[in-house]
Design an enzyme around this catalytic site. Structure first.
Site, PDB file in Angstrom:
ATOM      1  N   SER A 155     -30.912-113.025 -37.547  1.00 35.47           N
ATOM      2  CA  SER A 155     -29.991-113.739 -38.423  1.00 35.47           C
ATOM      3  C   SER A 155     -28.840-114.309 -37.610  1.00 35.47           C
ATOM      4  O   SER A 155     -28.086-113.557 -36.967  1.00 35.47           O
ATOM      5  CB  SER A 155     -29.435-112.785 -39.486  1.00 35.47           C
ATOM      6  N   HIS A 162     -33.476-116.651 -39.144  1.00 36.84           N
ATOM      7  CA  HIS A 162     -32.953-116.435 -40.497  1.00 36.84           C
ATOM      8  C   HIS A 162     -31.558-117.062 -40.605  1.00 36.84           C
ATOM      9  O   HIS A 162     -30.677-116.779 -39.802  1.00 36.84           O
ATOM     10  CB  HIS A 162     -32.893-114.933 -40.734  1.00 36.84           C
ATOM     11  N   ASP A 183     -28.367-117.542 -43.093  1.00 36.08           N
ATOM     12  CA  ASP A 183     -27.698-117.035 -44.293  1.00 36.08           C
ATOM     13  C   ASP A 183     -26.726-118.070 -44.833  1.00 36.08           C
ATOM     14  O   ASP A 183     -25.779-118.444 -44.151  1.00 36.08           O
ATOM     15  CB  ASP A 183     -26.929-115.749 -43.945  1.00 36.08           C
ATOM     16  N   MET A 236     -23.996-118.953 -47.695  1.00 30.06           N
ATOM     17  CA  MET A 236     -23.095-118.287 -48.647  1.00 30.06           C
ATOM     18  C   MET A 236     -22.090-119.300 -49.186  1.00 30.06           C
ATOM     19  O   MET A 236     -21.599-120.148 -48.436  1.00 30.06           O
ATOM     20  CB  MET A 236     -22.327-117.173 -47.933  1.00 30.06           C
ATOM     21  N   HIS A 240     -31.939-118.229 -46.398  1.00 29.08           N
ATOM     22  CA  HIS A 240     -31.610-117.252 -47.448  1.00 29.08           C
ATOM     23  C   HIS A 240     -30.401-117.778 -48.218  1.00 29.08           C
ATOM     24  O   HIS A 240     -29.293-117.789 -47.693  1.00 29.08           O
ATOM     25  CB  HIS A 240     -31.312-115.905 -46.749  1.00 29.08           C
ATOM     26  N   MET A 287     -27.652-117.476 -50.664  1.00 23.36           N
ATOM     27  CA  MET A 287     -26.804-116.570 -51.457  1.00 23.36           C
ATOM     28  C   MET A 287     -25.767-117.442 -52.142  1.00 23.36           C
ATOM     29  O   MET A 287     -24.575-117.406 -51.829  1.00 23.36           O
ATOM     30  CB  MET A 287     -26.152-115.531 -50.533  1.00 23.36           C
ATOM     31  N   MET A 308     -32.845-106.761 -50.308  1.00 20.66           N
ATOM     32  CA  MET A 308     -31.547-106.593 -49.637  1.00 20.66           C
ATOM     33  C   MET A 308     -31.288-105.105 -49.427  1.00 20.66           C
ATOM     34  O   MET A 308     -31.304-104.333 -50.385  1.00 20.66           O
ATOM     35  CB  MET A 308     -30.413-107.174 -50.487  1.00 20.66           C
ATOM     36  N   ASP A 315     -33.483-107.112 -45.322  1.00 21.03           N
ATOM     37  CA  ASP A 315     -32.309-107.772 -44.761  1.00 21.03           C
ATOM     38  C   ASP A 315     -31.073-106.903 -44.951  1.00 21.03           C
ATOM     39  O   ASP A 315     -30.655-106.648 -46.075  1.00 21.03           O
ATOM     40  CB  ASP A 315     -32.141-109.115 -45.505  1.00 21.03           C
TER      41      ASP A 315
HETATM   42  C1  DX5 Z   1     -26.098-110.385 -45.483  1.00 18.09           C
HETATM   43  C2  DX5 Z   1     -27.104-111.317 -44.850  1.00 18.09           C
HETATM   44  C3  DX5 Z   1     -27.824-110.739 -43.687  1.00 18.09           C
HETATM   45  C4  DX5 Z   1     -26.982-110.348 -42.525  1.00 18.09           C
HETATM   46  C5  DX5 Z   1     -27.651-109.233 -41.820  1.00 18.09           C
HETATM   47  O1  DX5 Z   1     -25.551-110.985 -46.595  1.00 18.09           O
HETATM   48  O2  DX5 Z   1     -28.072-111.713 -45.804  1.00 18.09           O
HETATM   49  O3  DX5 Z   1     -28.876-111.593 -43.259  1.00 18.09           O
HETATM   50  O4  DX5 Z   1     -26.735-111.379 -41.630  1.00 18.09           O
HETATM   51  O5  DX5 Z   1     -26.794-108.781 -40.841  1.00 18.09           O
HETATM   52  P1  DX5 Z   1     -26.917-107.352 -40.174  1.00 18.09           P
HETATM   53  O6  DX5 Z   1     -28.260-107.287 -39.511  1.00 18.09           O
HETATM   54  O7  DX5 Z   1     -25.785-107.329 -39.227  1.00 18.09           O
HETATM   55  O8  DX5 Z   1     -26.809-106.322 -41.277  1.00 18.09           O
HETATM   56 ZN    ZN Z   2     -29.944-112.851 -45.077  1.00 20.04          ZN
END
Ligand code: DX5
Ligand code: ZN
Length: 229
Positions: free
Chosen positions: A8, A33, A35, A37, A66, A68, A137, A175
């Site tokens: 990620s 990956h 993320d 947000m 992903h 969010m 998650m 994740d």
């Molecule tokens: C959290 C994300 C994850 C995050 C994971 O909201 O969806 O993908 O980056 O990070 P680590 O591996 O540091 O928990």
């Molecule tokens: Zn993620």
């Protein structure tokens, strides 16, 4: 089981993103990956389609986006057009999940549903046969570097059972808080796509960390299939 490691980028140095993903790929990353947000669905902001587009030019493996975010339908075409091969949306964000999953597929991407730690596995019951993957998650989404929630392993087991009952071969992605120790537990429970941010990009050598995580996951997968046989 086919193990795939999905580093990620959230934990990477954004000023040197190209170097970070290149190191992960050298270490055997199977996906990257991303993320996304929006500051509404989760209390944090991250990146949008321009970052996906730039990554697409330099990354050789598929990009796993992903989302969010609230109202993902509005942004899905932009992410697919920018180069997302896999798109996951949160069941908690969608009143019309079935429509959104169909929409992602109609654009030519693989469609996944993500579920938060407090969301029951049963929320996947009706949609399971249509999914290309399920994202469990193992932390509350919004931030990297959080501790793995221990109940997530049994949740993976329950999602695998639900998918099997639906006749679906869709893999489970996990994740949050995945490292050399937690990866063993989740792979034994049936997770095949392992997202890791901090344990890869905060390590001194991201290529080596990717390699080590993959080796640990593959070893756990061999153990898991031996115990099922
Ligand atoms: C959290 C994300 C994850 C995050 C994971 O909201 O969806 O993908 O980056 O990070 P680590 O591996 O540091 O928990
Ligand atoms: Zn993620």
């Amino acid at each position: 089981m086919t193990i795939r490691i999905a580093p990620s980028i959230l934990a990477a140095d954004f000023a040197a993103l190209g170097d970070a993903v290149a190191a992960a790929e050298r270490g055997g990353a199977d996906l990257i990956h991303v993320d996304v947000m929006d500051g509404h669905f989760v209390p944090n902001l991250s990146v949008g389609p321009p970052v996906v587009r730039s990554l697409r030019r330099v990354v050789h493996v598929p990009l796993d986006v992903h989302l969010m975010i609230e109202d993902p339908d509005r942004y899905i075409p932009a992410f697919v057009e920018a180069g997302a091969s896999m798109v996951s949306v949160h069941v908690e964000a969608l009143a019309h999940l079935d429509r959104t999953i169909g929409f992602i597929k109609s654009l030519g991407a693989r469609a996944g549903v993500a579920i938060n730690p407090a969301t029951p596995v049963a929320s996947l019951e009706e949609i399971a046969p249509d999914l290309d993957f399920v994202l469990v998650m193992s932390v509350n989404p919004g931030f990297g570097g959080q501790a793995f929630l221990p109940r997530s392993a049994s949740k993976v087991r329950a999602v695998r059972a639900l998918l099997d009952r639906a006749g679906s071969p869709a893999p489970i992605e996990i994740d949050g808080g995945i490292d050399l120790e937690t990866v063993v537990r989740v792979v034994r429970a049936g997770a095949e796509i392992l997202v890791a941010g901090s344990s890869i990009f905060h390590a001194p050598d991201a290529a080596e960390a990717t390699r080590a995580l993959k080796a640990a996951a593959e070893q756990a997968a061999r153990g898991a299939s031996a115990s099922r046989a």
